[in-house]
Design a protein around this motif. Structure first.
Motif, PDB file in Angstrom:
ATOM      1  N   UNK A  15       0.836  -1.203   0.000  1.00 47.40           N
ATOM      2  CA  UNK A  15       0.000   0.000   0.000  1.00 47.40           C
ATOM      3  C   UNK A  15       0.868   1.250   0.000  1.00 47.40           C
ATOM      4  N   UNK A  16       1.990   1.213   0.742  1.00 47.72           N
ATOM      5  CA  UNK A  16       2.908   2.347   0.769  1.00 47.72           C
ATOM      6  C   UNK A  16       3.546   2.604  -0.586  1.00 47.72           C
ATOM      7  N   UNK A  17       3.876   1.520  -1.301  1.00 53.02           N
ATOM      8  CA  UNK A  17       4.446   1.693  -2.642  1.00 53.02           C
ATOM      9  C   UNK A  17       3.409   2.275  -3.605  1.00 53.02           C
ATOM     10  N   UNK A  18       2.159   1.861  -3.456  1.00 53.71           N
ATOM     11  CA  UNK A  18       1.097   2.433  -4.292  1.00 53.71           C
ATOM     12  C   UNK A  18       0.913   3.919  -3.988  1.00 53.71           C
ATOM     13  N   UNK A  19       1.160   4.309  -2.749  1.00 51.83           N
ATOM     14  CA  UNK A  19       1.104   5.729  -2.410  1.00 51.83           C
ATOM     15  C   UNK A  19       2.207   6.480  -3.157  1.00 51.83           C
ATOM     16  N   UNK A  20       3.357   5.832  -3.379  1.00 52.97           N
ATOM     17  CA  UNK A  20       4.415   6.427  -4.181  1.00 52.97           C
ATOM     18  C   UNK A  20       3.977   6.619  -5.630  1.00 52.97           C
ATOM     19  N   UNK A  21       3.209   5.653  -6.162  1.00 48.90           N
ATOM     20  CA  UNK A  21       2.675   5.789  -7.524  1.00 48.90           C
ATOM     21  C   UNK A  21       1.681   6.950  -7.581  1.00 48.90           C
ATOM     22  N   UNK A  22       0.878   7.069  -6.524  1.00 53.24           N
ATOM     23  CA  UNK A  22      -0.026   8.220  -6.409  1.00 53.24           C
ATOM     24  C   UNK A  22       0.773   9.522  -6.500  1.00 53.24           C
ATOM     25  N   UNK A  23       1.909   9.581  -5.803  1.00 53.05           N
ATOM     26  CA  UNK A  23       2.758  10.767  -5.847  1.00 53.05           C
ATOM     27  C   UNK A  23       3.291  11.034  -7.240  1.00 53.05           C
ATOM     28  N   UNK A  24       3.633   9.958  -7.971  1.00 51.79           N
ATOM     29  CA  UNK A  24       4.092  10.127  -9.355  1.00 51.79           C
ATOM     30  C   UNK A  24       2.986  10.718 -10.227  1.00 51.79           C
ATOM     31  N   UNK A  25       1.748  10.240 -10.053  1.00 55.02           N
ATOM     32  CA  UNK A  25       0.627  10.766 -10.822  1.00 55.02           C
ATOM     33  C   UNK A  25       0.363  12.228 -10.478  1.00 55.02           C
ATOM     34  N   UNK A  26       0.528  12.571  -9.210  1.00 47.70           N
ATOM     35  CA  UNK A  26       0.377  13.966  -8.787  1.00 47.70           C
ATOM     36  C   UNK A  26       1.406  14.843  -9.498  1.00 47.70           C
ATOM     37  N   UNK A  27       2.654  14.380  -9.524  1.00 46.71           N
ATOM     38  CA  UNK A  27       3.714  15.137 -10.182  1.00 46.71           C
ATOM     39  C   UNK A  27       3.449  15.238 -11.682  1.00 46.71           C
ATOM     40  N   UNK A  28       3.056  14.121 -12.307  1.00 48.25           N
ATOM     41  CA  UNK A  28       2.767  14.134 -13.740  1.00 48.25           C
ATOM     42  C   UNK A  28       1.600  15.069 -14.042  1.00 48.25           C
ATOM     43  N   UNK A  29       0.594  15.057 -13.175  1.00 47.63           N
ATOM     44  CA  UNK A  29      -0.559  15.932 -13.371  1.00 47.63           C
ATOM     45  C   UNK A  29      -0.179  17.392 -13.354  1.00 47.63           C
ATOM     46  N   UNK A  30       0.811  17.739 -12.541  1.00 51.40           N
ATOM     47  CA  UNK A  30       1.240  19.139 -12.470  1.00 51.40           C
ATOM     48  C   UNK A  30       1.896  19.575 -13.783  1.00 51.40           C
ATOM     49  N   UNK A  31       2.728  18.713 -14.351  1.00 56.12           N
ATOM     50  CA  UNK A  31       3.366  19.042 -15.621  1.00 56.12           C
ATOM     51  C   UNK A  31       2.347  19.102 -16.754  1.00 56.12           C
ATOM     52  N   UNK A  32       1.483  18.089 -16.825  1.00 55.76           N
ATOM     53  CA  UNK A  32       0.496  18.032 -17.903  1.00 55.76           C
ATOM     54  C   UNK A  32      -0.520  19.160 -17.764  1.00 55.76           C
ATOM     55  N   UNK A  33      -0.941  19.428 -16.533  1.00 57.70           N
ATOM     56  CA  UNK A  33      -1.876  20.521 -16.299  1.00 57.70           C
ATOM     57  C   UNK A  33      -1.298  21.860 -16.696  1.00 57.70           C
ATOM     58  N   UNK A  34      -0.003  22.056 -16.404  1.00 57.33           N
ATOM     59  CA  UNK A  34       0.662  23.296 -16.795  1.00 57.33           C
ATOM     60  C   UNK A  34       0.658  23.452 -18.317  1.00 57.33           C
ATOM     61  N   UNK A  35       0.831  22.338 -19.031  1.00 54.28           N
ATOM     62  CA  UNK A  35       0.767  22.376 -20.495  1.00 54.28           C
ATOM     63  C   UNK A  35      -0.634  22.757 -20.967  1.00 54.28           C
ATOM     64  N   UNK A  36      -1.666  22.136 -20.379  1.00 52.53           N
ATOM     65  CA  UNK A  36      -3.046  22.431 -20.779  1.00 52.53           C
ATOM     66  C   UNK A  36      -3.418  23.889 -20.527  1.00 52.53           C
ATOM     67  N   UNK A  37      -2.825  24.472 -19.480  1.00 49.55           N
ATOM     68  CA  UNK A  37      -3.152  25.853 -19.131  1.00 49.55           C
ATOM     69  C   UNK A  37      -2.722  26.844 -20.212  1.00 49.55           C
ATOM     70  N   UNK A  38      -1.898  26.383 -21.136  1.00 48.71           N
ATOM     71  CA  UNK A  38      -1.520  27.240 -22.261  1.00 48.71           C
ATOM     72  C   UNK A  38      -2.676  27.407 -23.239  1.00 48.71           C
ATOM     73  N   UNK A  39      -3.633  26.478 -23.191  1.00 49.60           N
ATOM     74  CA  UNK A  39      -4.718  26.481 -24.181  1.00 49.60           C
ATOM     75  C   UNK A  39      -6.109  26.600 -23.556  1.00 49.60           C
ATOM     76  N   UNK A  40      -6.226  26.354 -22.252  1.00 47.86           N
ATOM     77  CA  UNK A  40      -7.515  26.357 -21.573  1.00 47.86           C
ATOM     78  C   UNK A  40      -7.478  27.380 -20.448  1.00 47.86           C
ATOM     79  N   UNK A  41      -8.546  28.132 -20.289  1.00 51.26           N
ATOM     80  CA  UNK A  41      -8.651  29.083 -19.188  1.00 51.26           C
ATOM     81  C   UNK A  41      -8.461  28.360 -17.857  1.00 51.26           C
ATOM     82  N   UNK A  42      -7.750  29.013 -16.945  1.00 51.90           N
ATOM     83  CA  UNK A  42      -7.428  28.358 -15.674  1.00 51.90           C
ATOM     84  C   UNK A  42      -8.672  27.953 -14.892  1.00 51.90           C
ATOM     85  N   UNK A  43      -9.689  28.815 -14.822  1.00 51.80           N
ATOM     86  CA  UNK A  43     -10.892  28.478 -14.059  1.00 51.80           C
ATOM     87  C   UNK A  43     -11.694  27.372 -14.740  1.00 51.80           C
TER      88      UNK A  43
END
Length: 434
Positions: free
Chosen positions: A290-318
């Motif tokens: 379960x702890x290792x899966x929490x690490x995968x959760x952290x990876x998805x959180x980090x990936x979401x930040x990068x991908x979300x930052x990319x989307x913000x170039x084309x989509x309004x933040x709100x």
């Protein structure tokens, strides 16, 4: 708005690329701070189930770990700002590192005596250190270079906070979690001497990771002491006189932003604090897995930040914030009513969609505040106290439902609905007079 040195002389940050070399080392050091406080926060997700077992706690008591850390943010936000104003960024960062280290070293006597209250005090001290660090490092990273690239610098530094969200659960699973769990019946049948030795052994496993963490913090503080850092601060012109602390709430979108940030931090802490327990109960995983899966959760959180930052170039933040809130609500429903490994997949998805919420709410909340920006920012920092209050409510609800972890995820679901309201209409810049 101008950049001045600590002596009060005006200082213009150079915009030529070749002149930025003097800021490279300071920026690298400041970026390390983002990683270090990310480690502290994400180790709490491992501590909650671990100390629940080692100190024989119920769910509500275990969430006091979050309360201790995040209540420190509420208490220390204003004193931290005063510390920066009086002694400057460098001295404040060193102070934050040393306070953080003291809290880490306090884990040793807490573990030796298996005293939960001492653990909580150690975590409160860590929270005070983190508040000083975050209040110092965020604006300092922003002014280490041209103003037009400050957002890029902050996002780059914050990505290492996301990296810590992946690394900390793995470190915690390897060095803190034992993987040994006994049922209440087995604990009741265990001889007292054997039970005492087992519980003390569980408590002792936190000592080495926190001794290492504390030692690293002292080392980093020493490096900061001897490295020459640009001594800068942001000051306002006479025409930009700042308003009263409470009067800034006349901006309705800021008031909404403070509420949204309160519930966002609460939701995020709820998701991670009970992740290991829901992985055990809902998906049938053992503690370490379960702890290792929490690490995968952290990876998805980090990936979401990068991908979300990319989307913000084309989509309004709100708009993107609202879409991500809707997805988080749907995934919360899966976490509540699903079964097996699909519950873990749903939580991982929530981590991905939560990733942009904090910085997006922050930027929408201070939009258009002009000379009110620093005061509005203080309110948004203080709203982090949601991480101290909302998880306690979730733990109480779980205890009321006879340790049904999945039922508690109705709490973050409601939080995401409130954030969705901010994304749909609460973000609109409007004062009370309007």
């Amino acid at each position: 708005m101008q950049i001045t040195n600590q002596a009060g002389d005006q200082h213009q940050v150079p915009t030529e690329g070749g002149n930025q070399k003097q800021y490279l080392l300071p920026f690298i050091l400041v970026t390390c701070l983002f990683f270090l406080w990310g480690m502290a926060h994400n180790l709490d997700s491992v501590l909650i189930p671990h100390l629940k077992k080692a100190c024989e706690l119920n769910n509500r008591q275990s969430t006091l770990i979050d309360t201790s850390v995040f209540f420190a943010y509420f208490i220390m936000a204003i004193p931290a700002g005063m510390l920066i104003k009086r002694f400057g960024y460098k001295n404040s960062i060193i102070t934050g590192l040393l306070v953080f280290a003291v809290g880490a070293f306090l884990f040793v006597p807490a573990a030796n005596t298996r005293t939960y209250e001492l653990f909580l005090f150690a975590l409160f001290v860590i929270g005070c250190g983190l508040t000083i660090l975050e209040t110092s490092a965020n604006p300092y990273a922003a002014i280490l270079g041209p103003a037009e690239s400050s957002s890029k610098r902050l996002n780059l530094a914050a990505s290492f906070n996301g990296l810590a969200a992946m690394v900390a659960p793995i470190v915690g699973s390897l060095f803190i979690l034992s993987g040994t769990n006994h049922t209440p019946e087995q604990m009741a049948a265990m001889p007292e001497a054997e039970k005492a030795a087992y519980l003390l052994g569980e408590a002792a496993s936190v000592k080495m990771p926190y001794i290492v963490l504390g030692s690293i913090l002292v080392l980093v503080a020493i490096i900061f002491y001897f490295v020459q850092l640009p001594s800068m601060k942001v000051t306002h012109t006479e025409a930009e006189i700042k308003p009263g602390f409470f009067s800034v709430l006349k901006f309705r979108h800021l008031s909404w932003g403070v509420a949204a940030q309160f519930f966002y931090v609460g939701a995020q802490v709820c998701i991670t604090s009970f992740f290991i327990r829901i992985a055990q109960q809902g998906a049938g995983l053992d503690e370490k897995t379960a702890g290792y899966y929490l690490g995968i959760y952290g990876f998805l959180f980090m990936a979401g930040r990068f991908i979300g930052t990319f989307f913000l170039r084309y989509v309004k933040d709100y708009v993107l914030l609202s879409i991500y809130c809707v997805m988080s609500v749907l995934l919360c429903l899966v976490a509540i009513y699903g079964s097996g490994i699909v519950v873990i997949y749903a939580l991982g998805g929530i981590g991905f969609f939560m990733s942009i919420m904090f910085p997006t709410i922050f930027s929408l909340g201070i939009k258009g505040l002009k000379s009110n920006t620093e005061t509005g920012s203080s309110w948004l920092v203080m709203s982090i106290v949601g991480g101290a209050i909302i998880p306690y409510g979730m733990g109480t609800l779980i205890d009321m439902n006879h340790d049904d972890i999945q039922s508690g995820y109705i709490i973050p679901l409601v939080c995401f609905l409130i954030i969705l309201s901010f994304g749909v209409f609460g973000h609109k810049v409007k004062t009370v007079s309007e």
